[in-house]
Design an enzyme around this catalytic site. Structure first.
Site, mmCIF file in Angstrom:
data_model
loop_
_atom_site.group_PDB
_atom_site.id
_atom_site.type_symbol
_atom_site.label_atom_id
_atom_site.label_comp_id
_atom_site.label_asym_id
_atom_site.label_seq_id
_atom_site.Cartn_x
_atom_site.Cartn_y
_atom_site.Cartn_z
ATOM 1 N N ASP A 271 -6.239 -7.359 -14.062
ATOM 2 C CA ASP A 271 -6.439 -5.330 -14.262
ATOM 3 C C ASP A 271 -6.150 -4.709 -14.611
ATOM 4 O OD1 ASP A 271 -8.860 -7.819 -14.064
ATOM 5 O OD2 ASP A 271 -10.423 -6.425 -13.051
ATOM 6 N N TYR B 210 -10.179 -17.588 -2.520
ATOM 7 C CA TYR B 210 -11.723 -17.471 -3.363
ATOM 8 C C TYR B 210 -11.816 -18.475 -2.912
ATOM 9 C CZ TYR B 210 -10.332 -13.107 -5.352
ATOM 10 O OH TYR B 210 -9.887 -11.667 -5.698
ATOM 11 N N ASP C 92 1.522 -4.224 -3.095
ATOM 12 C CA ASP C 92 1.247 -3.151 -2.016
ATOM 13 C C ASP C 92 1.836 -2.475 -4.138
ATOM 14 O OD1 ASP C 92 3.054 -3.713 -0.866
ATOM 15 O OD2 ASP C 92 2.421 -2.078 0.314
ATOM 16 N N LYS D 100 2.881 -11.549 -0.237
ATOM 17 C CA LYS D 100 2.659 -10.274 1.585
ATOM 18 C C LYS D 100 3.525 -10.458 1.965
ATOM 19 C CE LYS D 100 1.219 -6.199 2.338
ATOM 20 N NZ LYS D 100 2.234 -5.091 2.284
ATOM 21 N N ASP E 52 -5.736 -11.429 -9.495
ATOM 22 C CA ASP E 52 -6.808 -11.128 -10.203
ATOM 23 C C ASP E 52 -6.523 -9.706 -10.061
ATOM 24 O OD1 ASP E 52 -9.343 -10.453 -10.193
ATOM 25 O OD2 ASP E 52 -9.989 -11.181 -8.510
#
Ligand code: NAD
Length: 366
Positions: free
Chosen positions: A256, A144, A228, A195, A252
């Site tokens: 959520d 970001y 994942d 990852k 993020d």
């Protein structure tokens, strides 16, 4: 008598409604615990655009800088959605605040009481004891904020966009330190999510977290999980986690997902801790509910004040080191809910109380 100096940025729609309730609870706890509250309200978000032409006026930043913490409501809503994206209240107020105060560590408790387990899409059968986990998200690095970030037209006429995922070892170390503290306050189990099978930043992330925990927290049990798989495991069996820590974008998305499996946004609090220490020698922080301004229920005495009240408890814990009053507020919220006081969002169609009555029930438990 200890003085708690904090800035109150209530924001828009239900923001001021639930903020008023959180202040009532703080006032009550302060009286009981012999604490002095020193807070000043400042405009932010759409309300600040309307009054001052800016979602984050300089006077608001100054009020925050003069305080030891920020108690934040939420900003934005339909009234301002026609503004250009860069001037939208959330983007123009919250992101600059995070940047200005280097709020790099986002702590989100994923808490769902056993009695509310049916509010979760996972339902009681899968989570008979509710959910009790913590997500620690790195908030000021990664994709970001990394540069370059641009869209260009190529010589062949095609269009290309690029974002950059970048992390420094020092950034990973400081978020790991926050995660270690959170794990030590609970079950001492930390899962680092990355990852590392694909991304360079994740390879550095995994190496750094492993070395930092080995050196500074041998008492904490560390595990690693690919993002994942973490997304699947959260939906399958959330309580296998105690505390998990991850980079900005993964956090993020996972936070959520965590909010959804925890039922109503009206119950979820969060803390964003800064790199700087406040006048108490503790992290400066911004404390806010996980949800937004809920324009659909604003002004109707329907908003659940618990997320804002629990955010105030986090402020007492992290920025003022007041564990006992923080835990008392958390216990009072839980007892009020468990004894049947529910706002509509957690009432499953049964009897419900309004915003103010919900707070009265919490105050009664205090
Ligand atoms: P929202 O979180 O405001 O609402 C989503 C749903 O959850 C709605 O049905 C709402 O009624 C419910 N809800 C949220 N908080 C609740 C509470 N305390 N009690 C009971 N129900 C609650 O998300 P949205 O509708 O997508 O966004 C509305 C506005 O809020 C938008 O302008 C968005 O940009 C803004 N927003 C701000 C923040 C922030 O300030 N940190 C965060 C998210 C969204």
């Amino acid at each position: 008598m200890p003085t708690l100096k904090f800035a109150v940025l209530a924001g828009d729609y239900i923001g001021p409604e639930v903020m008023g309730e959180a202040l009532r609870v703080l006032e009550a706890v302060a009286r009981q615990e012999n604490l002095r509250l020193d807070y000043a309200a400042a405009d932010v978000g759409g309300a600040a655009i309307d009054r001052h032409g800016s979602a984050l006026p300089a006077a608001t930043v100054q009020a925050c800088a003069a305080a030891d913490a920020i108690l934040f409501g939420s900003v934005g809503g339909p009234k301002w959605e026609k503004l250009p994206p860069a001037e939208q209240p959330e983007r123009a107020a919250l992101l600059p605040l995070r940047k200005h105060f280097t709020l790099f560590a986002n702590i989100r408790p994923g808490l769902l009481y056993r009695e509310l387990a049916d509010a979760s899409p996972l339902k009681t059968a899968r989570i008979p004891n509710g959910i009790d986990i913590v997500c620690i998200r790195e908030l000021t690095g990664g994709l970001y904020f990394g540069l370059p970030k641009a869209t260009t037209t190529l010589p062949d006429g095609d269009i290309q966009a690029v974002d950059t995922m970048v992390y420094r070892k020092s950034e990973i170390e400081r978020i790991t330190a926050t995660a270690i503290s959170a794990a030590r306050a609970r079950g001492k189990k930390l899962c680092s999510v990355d990852k590392a099978n694909v991304l360079e930043t994740s390879v550095l992330w995994r190496k750094t977290v492993t070395a930092y925990v080995a050196q500074h927290a041998p008492d904490v049990t560390l595990s690693h999980m690919y993002v994942d798989n973490a997304a699947m495991q959260l939906a399958r069996d959330p309580n296998q986690f105690d505390v998990f820590v991850t980079e900005n974008m993964f956090g993020d998305i996972l936070s959520d997902e965590m909010a959804v499996i925890c039922g109503s946004l009206g119950m979820l609090s969060s803390a964003s801790l800064g790199a700087a220490k406040n006048s108490h020698g503790l992290p400066f922080g911004l404390y806010e509910p996980a949800g937004g301004t809920a324009p659909d229920i604003a002004g109707k005495n329907l908003a659940n004040p618990c997320a804002q009240i629990l955010s105030a408890a986090l402020m007492l814990r992290y920025s003022f080191g007041l564990e006992k009053p923080a835990a008392r507020i958390e216990a009072a919220v839980k007892q009020a809910v468990v004894t049947g006081h529910r706002t509509a969002d957690i009432a499953f169609g049964g009897a419900s109380v309004g915003t103010r009555a919900m707070t009265d029930a919490i105050l009664a438990q205090l």
